[in-house]
Write an enzyme that holds these catalytic residues in place. Structure first.
Site, short mmCIF file in Angstrom:
data_model
loop_
_atom_site.label_atom_id
_atom_site.label_comp_id
_atom_site.label_asym_id
_atom_site.label_seq_id
_atom_site.Cartn_x
_atom_site.Cartn_y
_atom_site.Cartn_z
N CYS A 61 -5.13 -3.58 2.95
CA CYS A 61 -4.81 -3.36 3.97
C CYS A 61 -6.32 -3.47 4.92
CB CYS A 61 -4.72 -1.81 3.87
SG CYS A 61 -3.53 -1.67 5.92
N GLU A 79 0.68 -0.84 0.08
CA GLU A 79 0.14 0.12 -0.11
C GLU A 79 0.79 1.44 -0.24
OE1 GLU A 79 -4.05 1.87 2.82
OE2 GLU A 79 -1.91 -0.06 3.61
N LYS A 122 -9.40 1.44 -2.17
CA LYS A 122 -9.57 0.39 -1.36
C LYS A 122 -11.16 0.84 -0.48
CE LYS A 122 -7.81 0.67 3.50
NZ LYS A 122 -6.47 1.63 4.06
#
Length: 278
Positions: free
Chosen positions: A159, A43, A118
């Site tokens: 994440c 990330e 995301k």
């Protein structure tokens, strides 16, 4: 039997795009020289900046981002598939000045094969006193993404998404045999939860989980956990870096293991409707 040599890149990404590329390029070259055909970075590969004003000063579109474009050229030069775990880029949504936290999959010709924004933003108050409000600066995505590769389907996550098993289950049911989890995990949550969450998602989906991570103390003071990890479909860790230093982690994926895990425990076919508790 289909096998795939891969490499995860563990970075300590600097605060400027030029320095970020200079940091990650030799690691990617090392991975390609070691035989990896699919290489994954963490990330925030293009820069890691907490301060909003400083971040906005270098923020641009993915098409104009220095690191994204140089990594496209590097993938083409090396003849590898490259997942930019995420780049922080302009979202492209009028009226919303927040950035996108975007995974970008690049094929071996340097073309963008898939992108994913995301879905779950990191808004937490940790017991250590750390407070994060990613929603203030990152616009969450709107949908799940699965990408075709020469070796099978790759599900894309980033994440904090790791804490949402329904996303990973949906990717697996859509055919993903690999799921990427590029991350910049905090140290308290990494120490407590990182490996457990990665193993759980692999077991639940019968897929490989590929988790390249940011690592160590960054220029802006942020500390990230590192410990990049590859988990097999039965839940065993087959490769990991046991530290928070930049480096390259090699592994070979055997996709027969996906079939073995899913045949042994066919949980993806056992969904039942149920009444929610009142």
């Amino acid at each position: 039997m289909t096998t795939l040599p891969i490499a995860l890149i563990q970075t300590r990404t600097p605060a400027s795009p030029a320095a970020a590329f200079a940091h990650v390029e030799p690691l990617i070259r090392e991975a390609a020289a070691g035989g990896a055909k699919l290489i994954l970075t963490p990330e925030a590969t293009n820069f890691l900046i907490q301060d909003r004003a400083k971040r906005d000063a270098v923020l641009t579109t993915a098409d104009a981002d220095e690191v994204v474009q140089k990594l496209r050229g590097l993938a083409r030069e090396l003849g590898v598939w490259l997942l930019i775990g995420s780049a922080i880029v302009k979202s492209g949504h009028d009226g919303d000045d927040r950035a996108a936290n975007r995974s970008i999959l690049i094929d071996d010709a340097g073309e963008v094969a898939a992108t994913y924004d995301k879905l779950h933003v990191y808004d937490v108050d940790l017991p250590t006193g750390e407070r994060w409000r990613e929603s203030a600066s990152i616009r969450p995505g709107d949908g799940a993404v699965i990408a075709d590769t020469p070796w099978g389907k790759l599900g894309l996550t980033i994440c904090y998404d790791i804490r949402f098993p329904q996303l990973h289950r949906a990717l697996a049911k859509a055919g993903a045999v690999m799921i990427s989890v590029p991350a910049a995990f905090t140290v308290p949550t990494g120490e407590a939860h990182w490996e457990t969450l990665l193993r759980a998602r692999a077991i639940e989906t019968g897929a490989y989980v590929l988790a390249p991570a940011q690592a160590g103390t960054h220029e802006d003071g942020r500390r990230t956990w590192g410990r990049s990890t590859v988990v097999a479909p039965w839940g065993e860790v087959i490769a990991n870096l046991d530290n928070d230093e930049p480096g390259v982690l090699f592994a070979t994926l055997d996709f027969d293991a996906v079939a073995r895990a899913r045949n042994a425990v066919p949980q993806l076919t056992h969904d039942r409707e149920f009444v929610l508790p009142s």
